[in-house]
Design a protein around this motif. Structure first.
Motif, PDB file in Angstrom:
ATOM      1  N   LEU A 143       1.583  54.902  -1.918  1.00 51.16           N
ATOM      2  CA  LEU A 143       0.448  55.794  -2.171  1.00 51.16           C
ATOM      3  C   LEU A 143       0.602  57.127  -1.447  1.00 51.16           C
ATOM      4  CD1 LEU A 143      -2.432  53.185  -1.933  1.00 51.16           C
ATOM      5  CD2 LEU A 143      -1.798  54.453  -3.979  1.00 51.16           C
ATOM      6  N   LYS A 144       1.281  57.142  -0.318  1.00 48.86           N
ATOM      7  CA  LYS A 144       1.468  58.373   0.447  1.00 48.86           C
ATOM      8  C   LYS A 144       2.741  59.117   0.080  1.00 48.86           C
ATOM      9  CE  LYS A 144      -1.064  56.912   4.605  1.00 48.86           C
ATOM     10  NZ  LYS A 144      -0.961  56.690   6.070  1.00 48.86           N
ATOM     11  N   SER A 145       3.614  58.457  -0.699  1.00 47.13           N
ATOM     12  CA  SER A 145       4.952  58.997  -0.942  1.00 47.13           C
ATOM     13  C   SER A 145       5.012  60.131  -1.946  1.00 47.13           C
ATOM     14  CB  SER A 145       5.874  57.873  -1.432  1.00 47.13           C
ATOM     15  OG  SER A 145       5.525  57.489  -2.771  1.00 47.13           O
ATOM     16  N   GLY A 146       3.992  60.229  -2.810  1.00 48.57           N
ATOM     17  CA  GLY A 146       4.049  61.197  -3.898  1.00 48.57           C
ATOM     18  C   GLY A 146       4.700  60.643  -5.147  1.00 48.57           C
ATOM     19  N   ALA A 147       5.044  59.369  -5.153  1.00 46.67           N
ATOM     20  CA  ALA A 147       5.645  58.751  -6.336  1.00 46.67           C
ATOM     21  C   ALA A 147       4.625  58.682  -7.461  1.00 46.67           C
ATOM     22  CB  ALA A 147       6.135  57.340  -6.006  1.00 46.67           C
ATOM     23  N   VAL A 314       1.107  63.065   0.896  1.00 38.57           N
ATOM     24  CA  VAL A 314       0.256  63.317   2.062  1.00 38.57           C
ATOM     25  C   VAL A 314       1.130  63.583   3.292  1.00 38.57           C
ATOM     26  CG1 VAL A 314      -1.551  62.409   3.549  1.00 38.57           C
ATOM     27  CG2 VAL A 314      -1.575  61.885   1.102  1.00 38.57           C
ATOM     28  N   ARG A 315       1.090  64.839   3.742  1.00 36.24           N
ATOM     29  CA  ARG A 315       1.844  65.219   4.941  1.00 36.24           C
ATOM     30  C   ARG A 315       0.913  65.644   6.077  1.00 36.24           C
ATOM     31  NH1 ARG A 315       4.858  67.613   0.616  1.00 36.24           N
ATOM     32  NH2 ARG A 315       6.926  66.658   0.411  1.00 36.24           N
ATOM     33  N   GLY A 316      -0.328  66.007   5.727  1.00 38.27           N
ATOM     34  CA  GLY A 316      -1.290  66.437   6.735  1.00 38.27           C
ATOM     35  C   GLY A 316      -2.171  65.300   7.214  1.00 38.27           C
ATOM     36  N   GLN A 317      -3.271  65.669   7.854  1.00 38.48           N
ATOM     37  CA  GLN A 317      -4.180  64.677   8.425  1.00 38.48           C
ATOM     38  C   GLN A 317      -5.303  64.282   7.463  1.00 38.48           C
ATOM     39  OE1 GLN A 317      -3.484  63.271  11.460  1.00 38.48           O
ATOM     40  NE2 GLN A 317      -1.631  64.494  11.165  1.00 38.48           N
ATOM     41  N   TRP A 377      -6.362  77.737   2.810  1.00 34.71           N
ATOM     42  CA  TRP A 377      -4.924  77.447   2.829  1.00 34.71           C
ATOM     43  C   TRP A 377      -4.593  76.375   3.868  1.00 34.71           C
ATOM     44  CZ3 TRP A 377      -1.587  78.399  -0.825  1.00 34.71           C
ATOM     45  CH2 TRP A 377      -1.764  79.486  -1.679  1.00 34.71           C
ATOM     46  N   THR A 378      -5.255  76.420   5.006  1.00 32.03           N
ATOM     47  CA  THR A 378      -5.041  75.394   6.035  1.00 32.03           C
ATOM     48  C   THR A 378      -5.490  74.031   5.532  1.00 32.03           C
ATOM     49  OG1 THR A 378      -5.318  76.988   7.832  1.00 32.03           O
ATOM     50  CG2 THR A 378      -5.647  74.665   8.377  1.00 32.03           C
ATOM     51  N   GLU A 379      -6.624  74.003   4.851  1.00 28.24           N
ATOM     52  CA  GLU A 379      -7.130  72.737   4.308  1.00 28.24           C
ATOM     53  C   GLU A 379      -6.180  72.175   3.258  1.00 28.24           C
ATOM     54  OE1 GLU A 379     -10.377  71.275   5.466  1.00 28.24           O
ATOM     55  OE2 GLU A 379      -9.445  72.602   6.930  1.00 28.24           O
ATOM     56  N   LEU A 380      -5.602  73.033   2.432  1.00 31.78           N
ATOM     57  CA  LEU A 380      -4.647  72.575   1.426  1.00 31.78           C
ATOM     58  C   LEU A 380      -3.395  72.026   2.104  1.00 31.78           C
ATOM     59  CD1 LEU A 380      -3.874  72.295  -1.567  1.00 31.78           C
ATOM     60  CD2 LEU A 380      -2.928  74.617  -1.461  1.00 31.78           C
ATOM     61  N   SER A 381      -2.893  72.730   3.090  1.00 27.78           N
ATOM     62  CA  SER A 381      -1.699  72.272   3.813  1.00 27.78           C
ATOM     63  C   SER A 381      -1.938  70.934   4.495  1.00 27.78           C
ATOM     64  CB  SER A 381      -1.281  73.314   4.859  1.00 27.78           C
ATOM     65  OG  SER A 381      -0.939  74.535   4.240  1.00 27.78           O
ATOM     66  N   ASN A 382      -3.191  70.693   4.856  1.00 24.97           N
ATOM     67  CA  ASN A 382      -3.545  69.465   5.558  1.00 24.97           C
ATOM     68  C   ASN A 382      -3.947  68.341   4.612  1.00 24.97           C
ATOM     69  OD1 ASN A 382      -3.652  68.315   8.148  1.00 24.97           O
ATOM     70  ND2 ASN A 382      -5.865  68.565   8.276  1.00 24.97           N
ATOM     71  N   ASN A 383      -3.831  68.592   3.291  1.00 23.96           N
ATOM     72  CA  ASN A 383      -4.243  67.590   2.283  1.00 23.96           C
ATOM     73  C   ASN A 383      -5.685  67.154   2.500  1.00 23.96           C
ATOM     74  OD1 ASN A 383      -1.086  66.441   3.093  1.00 23.96           O
ATOM     75  ND2 ASN A 383      -1.479  67.265   1.058  1.00 23.96           N
ATOM     76  N   ASN A 384      -6.543  68.132   2.828  1.00 31.00           N
ATOM     77  CA  ASN A 384      -7.935  67.819   3.180  1.00 31.00           C
ATOM     78  C   ASN A 384      -8.913  68.370   2.145  1.00 31.00           C
ATOM     79  OD1 ASN A 384      -9.937  66.658   4.824  1.00 31.00           O
ATOM     80  ND2 ASN A 384     -10.314  68.627   5.834  1.00 31.00           N
ATOM     81  N   GLY A 385      -8.603  68.176   0.879  1.00 28.64           N
ATOM     82  CA  GLY A 385      -9.494  68.638  -0.174  1.00 28.64           C
ATOM     83  C   GLY A 385     -10.872  68.011  -0.094  1.00 28.64           C
ATOM     84  N   HIS A 386     -10.926  66.735   0.215  1.00 25.19           N
ATOM     85  CA  HIS A 386     -12.233  66.069   0.293  1.00 25.19           C
ATOM     86  C   HIS A 386     -13.086  66.654   1.409  1.00 25.19           C
ATOM     87  CE1 HIS A 386     -12.098  63.091  -2.840  1.00 25.19           C
ATOM     88  NE2 HIS A 386     -10.922  62.653  -2.448  1.00 25.19           N
ATOM     89  N   GLY A 387     -12.478  66.902   2.554  1.00 27.99           N
ATOM     90  CA  GLY A 387     -13.221  67.503   3.647  1.00 27.99           C
ATOM     91  C   GLY A 387     -13.697  68.909   3.297  1.00 27.99           C
ATOM     92  N   PHE A 388     -12.850  69.662   2.611  1.00 33.62           N
ATOM     93  CA  PHE A 388     -13.184  71.030   2.206  1.00 33.62           C
ATOM     94  C   PHE A 388     -14.416  71.047   1.304  1.00 33.62           C
ATOM     95  CE2 PHE A 388     -12.826  74.475  -0.896  1.00 33.62           C
ATOM     96  CZ  PHE A 388     -12.656  75.593  -0.079  1.00 33.62           C
ATOM     97  N   PHE A 389     -14.405  70.238   0.247  1.00 29.90           N
ATOM     98  CA  PHE A 389     -15.511  70.271  -0.703  1.00 29.90           C
ATOM     99  C   PHE A 389     -16.768  69.595  -0.168  1.00 29.90           C
ATOM    100  CE2 PHE A 389     -11.899  71.022  -3.575  1.00 29.90           C
ATOM    101  CZ  PHE A 389     -12.336  72.205  -4.166  1.00 29.90           C
TER     102      PHE A 389
END
Length: 414
Positions: A143-147, A314-317, A377-389
Motif C-alpha cells: 500500500l505504501k509502495s506506489g504499486a 508515501v514518502r512523507g509523514q 507544496w510542503t503538504e504535497l511533499s509530505n503526502n498530507n492531502g487529508h490534513g490539508f483539506f
C-alpha cells in the motif's frame, strides 16, 4: 446551482448508479436443481446480499464479508464485518468459513459469488505455511509502495488459499456464477478482489518480480513460499462464469448526465486512468487550463470527468490518499485560475486509509491555505492531502456508500 453543490450532485449520481439494488435483479442466474450457496466479499457485498435475497425466489444460504461499518440487515445470508485495507482475524476466519461452505458440493448445486472492490483484503486466508501477520506486513508495504492495484493483487493471489480462482476451484463441480461490481481499470474480472472465482493468468514468477521491483522486504516465510511456487493459481475454470453488474464507466456516464442537465458539456477522459496521483493532477490541470483559455479539447462551460485508480508512493509523514493528493497537485498547477472548481473522491467513501471520500477545490483554495499559514507544496511533499483539506474544511465525507466503482474526478470550468 453553485459549483460545489453540482459537484456533490454528480458524485452522488455516480454512487447511486453503482448500487446493487438497481442492478442485481436483472442478472440473476438460473436456479439450480440442488442447493444455492451465496458467498461474497467486498465493500459492496452486504448491499449485494440484501438485494440478492430480495430478488431470489428459492431457498438459499450463505456468507459475505464486508468492511467494518458497511454491513446491512439480511435474513438468510450472514454478513461478517472485517478490516480493510489491512486484513484482520475476522476477515481470515470469515474466508475460512466461506471456503468450507463450498466444499463437497455436486454438479446440481449453485454457488453465487457477490464480489466487489475491497474483497482482496477482506478475504485474507493465508496460504499454507503463512500467517495473517505475514500477509499484513506484505499488504502494508504494498500500500505504501506506489504499486498499482493490478500488481498488488498478483502478489496477494499468490499468498492466499482462496484468491486467484481458488475459491471456485474448491466449489467444483458445482456451477459458480459471480456477480461483480468492478473497481479496477478495464473491468478485468480476475483482478476485482483478486478474483477468488476467476481463472488467474498471473504466476508466482510475476509475484516475485513485483516484490523485487518495489524493493519490498518480506518475511522469510513469504520469500520461501514465493520461491517454492508449489500451488499455482488455476488457469481455467470451465464451471465458473462472471457477470458485471456495475462498473466505473456506468458511473462516469451517470455523473456526465447530471453535468449536461446543468448546462455543462461533459468530456469523459476514461475510466482506467492510473499513475502517481500528483502526476495525474498536474496533467488534468493542463487539460483544464487549455479548455479555459482556448476551448480545447472542450469549450466551457464544461465538465472534465475521469475515473480509474491512481497511486501514492508515501514518502512523507502524511497518510497519503490518492484523491486528495490529486486535488492538491491540481490546485497547485491551476494556481487559483478563475472559474475552475473540482472534486475527487473514492466512490466507496474511503480515500486511502482515511474515513474520508475525498475533497473539493475552488479558485480560492491556495489563498485560503496561505492565510492559515499552510504551505501547499510542503503538504504535497509530505503526502498530507487529508490534513490539508481538513484544515480548510473542504473534505468530502460521505460515510459508507455500500458500493465501490473506484475513483471519480470532476473538473468544472465555467
Amino acid at each position: 446551482m453553485k459549483p460545489e453543490k453540482l459537484l456533490r450532485k454528480m458524485f452522488d449520481a455516480a454512487v447511486e448508479a453503482a448500487q446493487p439494488k438497481h442492478t442485481i435483479a436483472a442478472h440473476l442466474p438460473k436456479p439450480p436443481k440442488g442447493r444455492t450457496i451465496v458467498i461474497g466479499a467486498g465493500k459492496g457485498s452486504a448491499a449485494m446480499a440484501a438485494a440478492f435475497e430480495k430478488a431470489w425466489k428459492g431457498p438459499l444460504q450463505g456468507l459475505v464479508v464486508t468492511r467494518y461499518g458497511y454491513g446491512m440487515a439480511t435474513k438468510k445470508i450472514e454478513v461478517v464485518e472485517a478490516a480493510h485495507p489491512v486484513p484482520d482475524a475476522a476477515g481470515r476466519d470469515g474466508a475460512a468459513r466461506m471456503l468450507a461452505m463450498v466444499q463437497g458440493l455436486t454438479k446440481d448445486d449453485l454457488v453465487v459469488a457477490l464480489v466487489s472492490g475491497g474483497a482482496s483484503a477482506l478475504l485474507s486466508l493465508p496460504a499454507e505455511g503463512l500467517t495473517l501477520e505475514d500477509k499484513r506486513a506484505v499488504n502494508t508495504a504494498l500500500l505504501k509502495s506506489g504499486a498499482p492495484i493490478a500488481e498488488m493483487n498478483i502478489v496477494r493471489k499468490h499468498l492466499s488459499s482462496i484468491k486467484g480462482g481458488r475459491l471456485a476451484a474448491t466449489a467444483y463441480p458445482a456451477r459458480v456464477e459471480t456477480l461483480i461490481i468492478s473497481d479496477v481499470p478495464g473491468d478485468d474480472v480476475s483482478a476485482v478482489g483478486s478474483g477468488p472465482t476467476a481463472p488467474d493468468p498471473s504466476t508466482f514468477e510475476q509475484a516475485r518480480a513485483i516484490i523485487a521491483k518495489y524493493g519490498i522486504e518480506v518475511p522469510v516465510s513469504v520469500a520461501r513460499h514465493l520461491a517454492e511456487a508449489k500451488d499455482e493459481t488455476p488457469k481455467a475454470l470451465p464451471h465458473a462464469r462472471a457477470t458485471l453488474i456495475a462498473s466505473p464507466q456506468k458511473s462516469l456516464l451517470a455523473a456526465a448526465t447530471i453535468a449536461r442537465e446543468a448546462g455543462y458539456k461533459p468530456l469523459v477522459l476514461g475510466d482506467s486512468i492510473e499513475g502517481e496521483a500528483r502526476d495525474v493532477g498536474f496533467v488534468h490541470a493542463g487539460i483544464a487550463l487549455q479548455a479555459r483559455r482556448f476551448g480545447q479539447p472542450v469549450k466551457p462551460p464544461c465538465a472534465i470527468i475521469s475515473g480509474g485508480e491512481t497511486t501514492v508512493t508515501v514518502r512523507g509523514q502524511g497518510v497519503g490518499g490518492r484523491n486528495v493528493e490529486f486535488l492538491l497537485a491540481l490546485a497547485l498547477k491551476l494556481n487559483g485560475a478563475e472559474g475552475i472548481h473540482a472534486l475527487a473522491a473514492d466512490t466507496d467513501g474511503v480515500d486511502g486509509g482515511a474515513e474520508v471520500a475525498g475533497a473539493l477545490i475552488s479558485p480560492s483554495t491556495l489563498e485560503r491555505a496561505r492565510k492559515l499559514g499552510i504551505d501547499p507544496w510542503t503538504e504535497l511533499s509530505n503526502n498530507n492531502g487529508h490534513g490539508f483539506f481538513e484544515k480548510l474544511g473542504d473534505q468530502l465525507i460521505s460515510g459508507p456508500t455500500l458500493t465501490n466503482v473506484n475513483d471519480l474526478r470532476i473538473i468544472l470550468i465555467d
